[in-house]
Design an enzyme around this catalytic site. Structure first.
Site, PDB file in Angstrom:
ATOM      1  N   SER A  23       5.326 -55.965  -1.572  1.00 42.30           N
ATOM      2  CA  SER A  23       4.105 -56.145  -0.519  1.00 42.30           C
ATOM      3  C   SER A  23       3.750 -54.910   0.376  1.00 42.30           C
ATOM      4  O   SER A  23       4.050 -55.065   1.088  1.00 42.30           O
ATOM      5  CB  SER A  23       3.798 -57.257   0.566  1.00 42.30           C
ATOM      6  OG  SER A  23       5.235 -56.853   0.749  1.00 42.30           O
ATOM      7  N   LEU A  76      11.358 -51.895  -0.452  1.00 43.61           N
ATOM      8  CA  LEU A  76      11.119 -51.259  -1.938  1.00 43.61           C
ATOM      9  C   LEU A  76      12.585 -52.198  -2.806  1.00 43.61           C
ATOM     10  O   LEU A  76      13.086 -52.803  -2.186  1.00 43.61           O
ATOM     11  CB  LEU A  76      12.370 -49.928  -1.359  1.00 43.61           C
ATOM     12  CG  LEU A  76      11.336 -48.865  -0.523  1.00 43.61           C
ATOM     13  CD1 LEU A  76      12.201 -47.658   0.010  1.00 43.61           C
ATOM     14  CD2 LEU A  76      10.273 -48.222  -1.063  1.00 43.61           C
ATOM     15  N   SER A  77      11.692 -51.466  -4.260  1.00 43.41           N
ATOM     16  CA  SER A  77      12.805 -52.299  -5.073  1.00 43.41           C
ATOM     17  C   SER A  77      13.795 -52.034  -4.748  1.00 43.41           C
ATOM     18  O   SER A  77      14.414 -51.000  -4.437  1.00 43.41           O
ATOM     19  CB  SER A  77      11.721 -50.862  -6.304  1.00 43.41           C
ATOM     20  OG  SER A  77      12.340 -52.540  -7.215  1.00 43.41           O
ATOM     21  N   GLY A  78      14.735 -53.281  -4.963  1.00 40.26           N
ATOM     22  CA  GLY A  78      16.192 -52.601  -4.740  1.00 40.26           C
ATOM     23  C   GLY A  78      16.774 -52.397  -2.902  1.00 40.26           C
ATOM     24  O   GLY A  78      18.200 -52.743  -3.154  1.00 40.26           O
ATOM     25  N   SER A  79      15.875 -53.187  -2.067  1.00 43.27           N
ATOM     26  CA  SER A  79      16.296 -52.956  -0.884  1.00 43.27           C
ATOM     27  C   SER A  79      17.425 -54.948  -0.255  1.00 43.27           C
ATOM     28  O   SER A  79      17.209 -54.368   0.234  1.00 43.27           O
ATOM     29  CB  SER A  79      14.857 -52.662   0.078  1.00 43.27           C
ATOM     30  OG  SER A  79      14.242 -53.798  -0.056  1.00 43.27           O
ATOM     31  N   GLY A  80      16.493 -55.932  -1.474  1.00 42.91           N
ATOM     32  CA  GLY A  80      17.695 -56.613  -0.851  1.00 42.91           C
ATOM     33  C   GLY A  80      16.859 -58.024  -0.681  1.00 42.91           C
ATOM     34  O   GLY A  80      17.065 -58.964   0.101  1.00 42.91           O
ATOM     35  N   LYS A  81      15.022 -58.010  -0.935  1.00 43.40           N
ATOM     36  CA  LYS A  81      14.627 -58.861  -0.957  1.00 43.40           C
ATOM     37  C   LYS A  81      14.726 -60.259  -1.201  1.00 43.40           C
ATOM     38  O   LYS A  81      15.291 -61.253  -0.449  1.00 43.40           O
ATOM     39  CB  LYS A  81      13.220 -58.578  -1.229  1.00 43.40           C
ATOM     40  CG  LYS A  81      12.789 -57.304  -0.839  1.00 43.40           C
ATOM     41  CD  LYS A  81      11.246 -57.091  -1.017  1.00 43.40           C
ATOM     42  CE  LYS A  81      10.856 -56.671  -2.859  1.00 43.40           C
ATOM     43  NZ  LYS A  81      11.717 -55.593  -2.449  1.00 43.40           N
TER      44      LYS A  81
HETATM   45  N1  LIG Z   1       5.869 -49.718 -11.030  1.00 42.77           N
HETATM   46  C1  LIG Z   1       6.166 -50.714 -10.008  1.00 42.77           C
HETATM   47  N2  LIG Z   1       6.569 -50.458  -8.891  1.00 42.77           N
HETATM   48  C2  LIG Z   1       7.519 -50.858  -8.411  1.00 42.77           C
HETATM   49  N3  LIG Z   1       8.098 -52.753  -9.190  1.00 42.77           N
HETATM   50  C3  LIG Z   1       7.651 -52.657 -10.432  1.00 42.77           C
HETATM   51  C4  LIG Z   1       7.016 -51.286 -11.082  1.00 42.77           C
HETATM   52  N4  LIG Z   1       7.112 -52.160 -12.088  1.00 42.77           N
HETATM   53  C5  LIG Z   1       8.144 -53.603 -12.212  1.00 42.77           C
HETATM   54  N5  LIG Z   1       8.435 -53.350 -11.167  1.00 42.77           N
HETATM   55  C6  LIG Z   1       8.843 -54.860 -11.167  1.00 42.77           C
HETATM   56  O1  LIG Z   1       8.228 -55.436 -10.389  1.00 42.77           O
HETATM   57  C7  LIG Z   1       8.816 -55.807  -9.163  1.00 42.77           C
HETATM   58  C8  LIG Z   1       7.825 -56.284  -7.765  1.00 42.77           C
HETATM   59  O2  LIG Z   1       7.014 -56.962  -7.865  1.00 42.77           O
HETATM   60  P1  LIG Z   1       5.926 -56.837  -6.900  1.00 42.77           P
HETATM   61  O3  LIG Z   1       4.885 -58.196  -6.803  1.00 42.77           O
HETATM   62  O4  LIG Z   1       6.458 -57.631  -5.091  1.00 42.77           O
HETATM   63  O5  LIG Z   1       5.297 -55.115  -6.170  1.00 42.77           O
HETATM   64  S1  LIG Z   1       4.321 -55.499  -4.564  1.00 42.77           S
HETATM   65  O6  LIG Z   1       3.943 -56.178  -4.057  1.00 42.77           O
HETATM   66  O7  LIG Z   1       2.698 -55.897  -6.567  1.00 42.77           O
HETATM   67  O8  LIG Z   1       3.350 -54.241  -4.828  1.00 42.77           O
HETATM   68  C9  LIG Z   1      10.028 -55.501  -9.053  1.00 42.77           C
HETATM   69  O9  LIG Z   1      10.979 -56.638  -8.475  1.00 42.77           O
HETATM   70  P2  LIG Z   1      11.729 -56.099  -7.324  1.00 42.77           P
HETATM   71  O10 LIG Z   1      12.665 -54.653  -7.468  1.00 42.77           O
HETATM   72  O11 LIG Z   1      12.729 -57.184  -6.896  1.00 42.77           O
HETATM   73  O12 LIG Z   1      11.306 -55.480  -5.956  1.00 42.77           O
HETATM   74  C10 LIG Z   1      10.024 -54.512 -10.008  1.00 42.77           C
HETATM   75  O13 LIG Z   1      11.568 -55.364 -10.499  1.00 42.77           O
HETATM   76  N1  LIG Z   2      22.786 -56.917   3.187  1.00 41.71           N
HETATM   77  C1  LIG Z   2      22.148 -57.521   1.495  1.00 41.71           C
HETATM   78  N2  LIG Z   2      20.818 -57.759   1.559  1.00 41.71           N
HETATM   79  C2  LIG Z   2      20.858 -57.755   0.439  1.00 41.71           C
HETATM   80  N3  LIG Z   2      20.848 -57.096  -0.664  1.00 41.71           N
HETATM   81  C3  LIG Z   2      22.342 -56.455  -0.585  1.00 41.71           C
HETATM   82  C4  LIG Z   2      22.756 -56.887   0.739  1.00 41.71           C
HETATM   83  N4  LIG Z   2      23.804 -55.333   0.951  1.00 41.71           N
HETATM   84  C5  LIG Z   2      24.436 -55.292  -0.832  1.00 41.71           C
HETATM   85  N5  LIG Z   2      23.198 -55.329  -1.492  1.00 41.71           N
HETATM   86  C6  LIG Z   2      22.776 -55.534  -3.051  1.00 41.71           C
HETATM   87  O1  LIG Z   2      21.533 -54.377  -3.087  1.00 41.71           O
HETATM   88  C7  LIG Z   2      21.111 -55.405  -4.459  1.00 41.71           C
HETATM   89  C8  LIG Z   2      19.090 -55.703  -4.400  1.00 41.71           C
HETATM   90  O2  LIG Z   2      19.017 -56.347  -4.824  1.00 41.71           O
HETATM   91  P1  LIG Z   2      17.224 -57.129  -4.271  1.00 41.71           P
HETATM   92  O3  LIG Z   2      18.173 -58.702  -4.294  1.00 41.71           O
HETATM   93  O4  LIG Z   2      17.307 -57.864  -6.367  1.00 41.71           O
HETATM   94  O5  LIG Z   2      16.166 -56.083  -4.385  1.00 41.71           O
HETATM   95  P2  LIG Z   2      14.872 -56.418  -4.275  1.00 41.71           P
HETATM   96  O6  LIG Z   2      14.812 -57.627  -4.664  1.00 41.71           O
HETATM   97  O7  LIG Z   2      14.843 -55.800  -2.991  1.00 41.71           O
HETATM   98  O8  LIG Z   2      14.557 -55.526  -5.440  1.00 41.71           O
HETATM   99  C9  LIG Z   2      21.731 -56.555  -4.830  1.00 41.71           C
HETATM  100  O9  LIG Z   2      22.490 -55.882  -5.739  1.00 41.71           O
HETATM  101  C10 LIG Z   2      22.970 -57.115  -3.630  1.00 41.71           C
HETATM  102  O10 LIG Z   2      23.851 -57.196  -3.991  1.00 41.71           O
END
Ligand SMILES: Nc1ncnc2c1ncn2[C@@H]1O[C@H](COP(=O)(O)OS(=O)(=O)O)[C@@H](OP(=O)(O)O)[C@H]1O
Ligand SMILES: Nc1ncnc2c1ncn2[C@@H]1O[C@H](COP(=O)(O)OP(=O)(O)O)[C@@H](O)[C@H]1O
Length: 254
Positions: A156, A83-88
Site C-alpha cells: 500500500s 516495503l517488500s521484505g519489511s516484515g508486514k
Molecule cells: N513490481 C512489484 N512491486 C512490489 N511488489 C511486487 C512487485 N511484483 C511482485 N510483487 C510481489 O507482490 C507483493 C506486493 O503486493 P501488494 O498487493 O502488497 O502491493 S500493493 O499494495 O498493491 O502495492 C509483494 O509482496 P511482499 O514482499 O509481501 O510485500 C511482492 O512479493
Molecule cells: N522484527 C521483525 N518483524 C518482521 N520480520 C522480521 C523482523 N526481523 C526480521 N524479520 C524477517 O524479515 C523478513 C520479512 O519478510 P516478510 O514478512 O515476508 O516481509 P513483507 O511481508 O513485508 O514482504 C522475514 O524473513 C522475517 O523473518
C-alpha cells in the site's frame, strides 16, 4: 475472556468489557452512505460509485456491536504497510497467533494471497495498486463489521490510498502500522529474490526501486521491523491495541 455486556443508551447499544467501551453505536454499520469518496488525484484514476441508481442499502438486523459482544472484543482493521521484505506478513501473522491463542477472532489478508484471487486481474501500475487497495479496504471493512480483528499486509505505497480506506470506516477502526525497515535491509533480506530481479531490470515498477513508496507521516504506530526482534514488535502492536481499547489488558497481561 471477561463476559462482555450490551448496554442500551438512548438510541445506541454499547458494548462494554469491564471499564472498556468496546463498540460504538448500533447503527455504526450504516456508514456506507457516509463513506468518503474523494476526487481523482491523477488523470485516469478511478472513482468508485455504484454504476446503477437502482440499488438500495439493506440494513442488517444483527449489528456489528452484537457480533462484537459475541466475540468479546471489538472488530478493527490493523493496516500494516511497508516495503517488500519489511516484515508486514511476518508481523501480521505473529500478532494474529498471539490474539488467536487468547481467544480473539482474527483474519490476515496478505498481499500475495489476495493477488491470487480477488485481485488476480491487477498488476503494479499506480492505478492497479490503487484499485487493489480499494478492494482490500472494502473487504477489510466487511471483516471488521463481522466483529473480526482483520490484519492486512499490503505494501500500500500511496498515502492517498491508505487514507481512502481510513475514510470509509469510523475513527478508531483503522490502525495504521508502519513496518519501518530501510530498503537496504529489505534488499539484503531479499526474501523472494525480487530485489535482485528488479536491480537486474527483470521486474518493472518494483516498489522502492522503480516505483515509489510514501511512508506514513501520521500513522498510529511505527515499528522498527528492520532491527528489533519480532516478539518486541508483536508486543508493541498488542500494547497499542490495549491502549486503544480493542482488547482487554486483563487477557493480555504477562
Ligand atoms: N513490481 C512489484 N512491486 C512490489 N511488489 C511486487 C512487485 N511484483 C511482485 N510483487 C510481489 O507482490 C507483493 C506486493 O503486493 P501488494 O498487493 O502488497 O502491493 S500493493 O499494495 O498493491 O502495492 C509483494 O509482496 P511482499 O514482499 O509481501 O510485500 C511482492 O512479493
Ligand atoms: N522484527 C521483525 N518483524 C518482521 N520480520 C522480521 C523482523 N526481523 C526480521 N524479520 C524477517 O524479515 C523478513 C520479512 O519478510 P516478510 O514478512 O515476508 O516481509 P513483507 O511481508 O513485508 O514482504 C522475514 O524473513 C522475517 O523473518
Amino acid at each position: 475472556m471477561n463476559k462482555p455486556q450490551l448496554i442500551e443508551t438512548g438510541e445506541h447499544l454499547e458494548l462494554r468489557l469491564g471499564d472498556i467501551e468496546l463498540g460504538g453505536s448500533a447503527d455504526r454499520s450504516r456508514n456506507f452512505e457516509k463513506a468518503k469518496r474523494s476526487s481523482p488525484m491523477f488523470p485516469g484514476q478511478r472513482v468508485h460509485r455504484p454504476v446503477s441508481n437502482h440499488i438500495v442499502w439493506h440494513d442488517a438486523t444483527i449489528k456489528r456491536v452484537q457480533r462484537e459482544a459475541l466475540n468479546g472484543h471489538r472488530g478493527v482493521i490493523l493496516w500494516f504497510t511497508g516495503l517488500s521484505g519489511s516484515g508486514k506478513s511476518t508481523l501480521a501473522h505473529a500478532v494474529e497467533e498471539e490474539l488467536h491463542h487468547r481467544g480473539c477472532r482474527t483474519f490476515v489478508l496478505d498481499g500475495d494471497n489476495v493477488r491470487h484471487g480477488l485481485c488476480a486481474d491487477l498488476g503494479f501500475s499506480a492505478q492497479d495498486r490503487q484499485e487493489n487497495i480499494r478492494r482490500i479496504g472494502e473487504m477489510a471493512k466487511m471483516f471488521m463489521e463481522a466483529g473480526t480483528i482483520v490484519l492486512t499486509a499490503f505494501i500500500s505505497p500511496y498515502c492517498a490510498d491508505r487514507e481512502r480506506v481510513r475514510g470509509i470506516v469510523e475513527p478508531g477502526d483503522f490502525i495504521e502500522i508502519y513496518c519501518d525497515t530501510p530498503i537496504e535491509i529489505c534488499e539484503l533480506r531479499d526474501v523472494k529474490g525480487l530485489y535482485k530481479k528488479a536491480r537486474a531490470g527483470q521486474l518493472a515498477e518494483f516498489t522502492g526501486i522503480t516505483s515509489p513508496y510514501e511512508a506514513p507521516e501520521n500513522c498510529e504506530l511505527t515499528v522498527d521491523t528492520g532491527t528489533e526482534e519480532l516478539d518486541v514488535c508483536v508486543q508493541q502492536v498488542i500494547d497499542k491495541m490495549i491502549q486503544n481499547g480493542i482488547i482487554n489488558v486483563v487477557n493480555f497481561s504477562y
